[in-house]
Design an enzyme around this catalytic site. Structure first.
Site, PDB file in Angstrom:
ATOM      1  N   LYS A  76       0.809  -1.226   0.000  1.00 40.70           N
ATOM      2  CA  LYS A  76       0.000   0.000   0.000  1.00 40.70           C
ATOM      3  C   LYS A  76       0.846   1.281   0.000  1.00 40.70           C
ATOM      4  O   LYS A  76       0.406   2.297  -0.530  1.00 40.70           O
ATOM      5  CB  LYS A  76      -0.958  -0.002   1.201  1.00 40.70           C
ATOM      6  CG  LYS A  76      -2.081  -1.016   1.051  1.00 40.70           C
ATOM      7  CD  LYS A  76      -3.086  -0.920   2.186  1.00 40.70           C
ATOM      8  CE  LYS A  76      -4.140  -1.998   2.043  1.00 40.70           C
ATOM      9  NZ  LYS A  76      -5.215  -1.856   3.018  1.00 40.70           N
ATOM     10  N   GLY A 255     -14.241  -6.058  11.253  1.00 43.67           N
ATOM     11  CA  GLY A 255     -13.762  -5.270  10.120  1.00 43.67           C
ATOM     12  C   GLY A 255     -14.427  -5.574   8.792  1.00 43.67           C
ATOM     13  O   GLY A 255     -14.028  -5.030   7.756  1.00 43.67           O
TER      14      GLY A 255
END
Ligand code: ATR
Length: 292
Positions: A76, A255
Site C-alpha cells: 500500500k 472489520g
C-alpha cells in the site's frame, strides 16, 4: 450465481487486486457480485505480485488497459512511486489501496478510511465529539487517528505496546491539527485512562486467526469503559476483543463492513456509479456467506 464466464466478451473491462499473498482475498466477491447485479460488464481478478516486480505490474496493468486496481498488503505504501498522481487523503495517510485509471497512468486513492467511516455511519457509530481509544500504533492506527481528527473526535488516546510509536503518531497529528487531540499511552498504563465511556478501535493483528483466543488486553475493568468496540480484524468474525466488549455491555463490530465499503467506494470510483444501501446490504450478505 450466474457463471462469470458467460458474460465475458470483447467489451469486458478488467479490474484486479495486487497483493502477496492474494489467495485469501474477499475482494472478488465484492466486485464481481456488484458487477453482476449492476449489469456492469466487468470482472475482478487476483494478481499475486512479487516485490521486485511491483512497478512492472502497475505499468503492465496500465498497458493492458485495466480499468482499476486494488492494492493490498504489503504494497500500500510501496506502490506510491509508480503512480501518476496521488489523491491528497491517500498522500496524507501514506497508503494507497485503489488505483484509478487516468491519462498516462493510475491515480492512487485510499478507500480504507472512507470505508471505515461509511461502515461506522451505517452502524450508527459516531466520531464527532467522541472520546476514542485506538489500540495499536502501526500504519492502520495512524490512518485511523487521521480519520478521527478529520471527523471531529474530542479526545483520542493512542495505546500501544511500544510507547514511542504512539508518541510519534500523536506528535504528528497534533501538529497537523494544532490541538492536543491525541495522547499517547503505553498499553500497560490503561488503568490511568480517565473514567469515561469510549469508542474503541482495535487496529492490531492480535486475535487474528489462528490466535483467536487473544486480545491486546484482558482486564474487564478496561472493557467497562468501552461503549462501542470496533475490531478491524475480520477473521474470526467474532474476535476475543469483541467478546470482551460485549461481556461488559458494549456494542461490538468487526472489520467486515469496512472491507465492504472500501470495496464499494473503489467500485464507485472505477464505474462512476453509486451503490445504494440496499445493494450494499446484498453484497454484505455475500461477504458474510464467504467468511462463514
Ligand atoms: P499495520 O500497518 O497493519 O498497523 P504494523 O505497523 O505492523 O501493522 O503495526 C502493528 C501494531 O500491532 C503495532 O501497534 C504493534 O505494537 P508495537 O508497536 O508495540 O509493535 C501491535 N501489536 C502487534 N502484536 C502485538 C501484541 N502481541 N500485543 C500488543 N500489540 C501488538
Amino acid at each position: 450465481m450466474e457463471d462469470t464466464n458467460r458474460r465475458i466478451n470483447g467489451h469486458t473491462r478488467t479490474c484486479g487486486l495486487i497483493a502477496n499473498p492474494v489467495e485469501h482475498t474477499l475482494s472478488p466477491v465484492i466486485h464481481n457480485t456488484l458487477a453482476q447485479i449492476q449489469g456492469e460488464n466487468l470482472v475482478y481478478v487476483p494478481f499475486r505480485v512479487s516485490e521486485e516486480l511491483l512497478g512492472e505490474a502497475v505499468k503492465g496493468a496500465y498497458a493492458l488497459n485495466l480499468l482499476g486496481v486494488n492494492v493490498s498488503v504489503p504494497y500500500k505504501s510501496a506502490v506510491i512511486p509508480f503512480l501518476q498522481e496521488v489523491d491528497s487523503l491517500a498522500g496524507n495517510i501514506g497508503a494507497v489501496n485503489t488505483l484509478v485509471r487516468m491519462e498516462g497512468g493510475y491515480k492512487g486513492y485510499n478507500t480504507d478510511m472512507p470505508g471505515l467511516f461509511r461502515a461506522m455511519t451505517e452502524d450508527g457509530v459516531r466520531i464527532e465529539d467522541e472520546k476514542v481509544l485506538v489500540l495499536g500504533a502501526g500504519g492502520v492506527a495512524r490512518a485511523v487517528a487521521m480519520l478521527l481528527a478529520s471527523k471531529g473526535a474530542r479526545q483520542v488516546y493512542l495505546l500501544n505496546r511500544t510507547l514511542e510509536r504512539a508518541q510519534e503518531i500523536a506528535a504528528e497529528i497534533n501538529g497537523m491539527e494544532k490541538r492536543e487531540l491525541v495522547q499517547a499511552m503505553a498499553l500497560s498504563d490503561y488503568r490511568r485512562l480517565p473514567e469515561e465511556q469510549y469508542l474503541a478501535i482495535q487496529t492490531t493483528s492480535v486475535g487474528m486467526h489462528p490466535h483467536v483466543n487473544q486480545a491486546v488486553l484482558e482486564d474487564v475493568e478496561f472493557y467497562k469503559k468501552i461503549h462501542t468496540g470496533y475490531d478491524l480484524v475480520m477473521n474470526p468474525a467474532h474476535t476475543r476483543f469483541m467478546q470482551l466488549v460485549e461481556a461488559q455491555g458494549g456494542r461490538a463490530f468487526n472489520g467486515l463492513k469496512m472491507l465492504l465499503y472500501q470495496g464499494i467506494i473503489a467500485y464507485e470510483l472505477w464505474t462512476e456509479e453509486t451503490v445504494d444501501e440496499a445493494l450494499a446490504a446484498q453484497i454484505y450478505a455475500q461477504l458474510q456467506e464467504a467468511v462463514r
